[in-house]
Motif scaffolding. Structure first.
Motif, PDB file in Angstrom:
ATOM      1  N   PRO A  73      -3.030  -2.697  -2.441  1.00 10.97           N
ATOM      2  CA  PRO A  73      -2.234  -1.906  -3.387  1.00 10.97           C
ATOM      3  C   PRO A  73      -2.886  -0.613  -3.837  1.00 10.97           C
ATOM      4  O   PRO A  73      -2.204   0.273  -4.357  1.00 10.97           O
ATOM      5  CB  PRO A  73      -2.057  -2.864  -4.573  1.00 10.97           C
ATOM      6  N   GLN A 112       0.827  -1.207   0.000  1.00 11.47           N
ATOM      7  CA  GLN A 112       0.000   0.000   0.000  1.00 11.47           C
ATOM      8  C   GLN A 112       0.862   1.258   0.000  1.00 11.47           C
ATOM      9  O   GLN A 112       0.542   2.249  -0.661  1.00 11.47           O
ATOM     10  CB  GLN A 112      -0.916  -0.009   1.232  1.00 11.47           C
ATOM     11  N   GLN A 156       3.013   3.727  -7.499  1.00 13.82           N
ATOM     12  CA  GLN A 156       2.569   2.339  -7.409  1.00 13.82           C
ATOM     13  C   GLN A 156       2.937   1.572  -8.667  1.00 13.82           C
ATOM     14  O   GLN A 156       3.278   0.378  -8.603  1.00 13.82           O
ATOM     15  CB  GLN A 156       1.067   2.265  -7.139  1.00 13.82           C
ATOM     16  N   PHE A 202       3.911   1.674  -1.120  1.00 14.50           N
ATOM     17  CA  PHE A 202       4.853   1.689  -2.253  1.00 14.50           C
ATOM     18  C   PHE A 202       6.250   1.185  -1.867  1.00 14.50           C
ATOM     19  O   PHE A 202       6.878   0.454  -2.626  1.00 14.50           O
ATOM     20  CB  PHE A 202       4.983   3.078  -2.908  1.00 14.50           C
TER      21      PHE A 202
END
Length: 224
Positions: free
Chosen positions: A167, A89, A147, A91
């Motif tokens: 993510p 989440q 991301q 990165f």
């Protein structure tokens, strides 16, 4: 189709508390799978076990056909570098490295030279649509772009299994949808198995399968 993940009667405890209760689960190669459940249900613990970041207290854990139940830290690290890719989440990019060098970093752990690693990394950045941002640093990129860099980094070792922990949790809806479509495209194009922890029912509905975790127990089904 063979299973890339197989858990048999897996139990995980933390002190006196049992986090996962005799969980059995098989995920075949190439499947997209969501893991859902409330906070504290055990879903992150389940993902950490699959990702070899943690070890079971009881039961058997097979990853890509290999018994990893009692694997040493070194053996688990080798398997993670060979077969697994991780997307988080937050990165988890290194701020002092360019996008290109963030993506190339896992190859350095394999002893790949800088020039060769950057060449492979450039190809993975192109695959996520960010070849033009290769020399940018994380602070110069939007959340969605960061991301994408993280996904490219996860792909650079050509894993067979991609694990994603919330993510899209830090992204707005439109960007989250773009990231989801990218992950689904990679699953289709590369035959990657995709296992994603998410709190978002809309994300889970796009997966072929949905695993519900509640109070450390698993119930299985297909997304609507």
């Amino acid at each position: 189709m063979p299973d890339i993940i197989r858990l048999t009667d897996i139990t995980r405890r933390h002190g006196e508390q049992t986090i996962l209760h005799a969980v059995s689960l098989a995920i075949p190669c190439g499947q997209t799978c969501a893991i859902v459940g409330p906070s504290g249900s055990g879903k992150s613990t389940l993902l950490n076990l699959i990702g070899l970041l943690d070890q079971p207290c009881a039961g058997q854990l097979l990853i890509d056909g290999q018994d990893m139940t009692h694997a040493s830290a070194a053996q688990r690290a080798i398997m993670r570098n060979r077969a697994l890719g991780f997307v988080f989440q937050s990165f988890n990019l290194l701020p002092r490295l360019s996008a290109l060098d963030n993506v190339a970093l896992p190859l350095s752990y394999r002893g790949v030279g800088l020039h060769a690693a950057r060449r492979v990394a450039q190809g993975q950045l192109a695959a996520v649509g960010l070849q033009a941002r290769a020399r940018h640093y994380p602070a110069q990129l939007s959340g969605g772009q960061r991301q994408r860099v993280a996904i490219a980094r996860a792909l650079v070792t050509e894993p067979r299994l991609l694990l994603a922990d919330e993510p899209t949790g830090n992204l707005d809806r439109s960007t989250a949808d773009d990231i989801l479509q990218l992950l689904l495209a990679l699953n289709h194009e590369r035959r990657l198995t995709l296992v994603m922890v998410t709190h978002d029912p809309q994300m889970a509905r796009h997966m072929q399968r949905c695993i519900q975790v509640s109070d450390g127990r698993v119930s299985d089904g297909h997304a609507a």
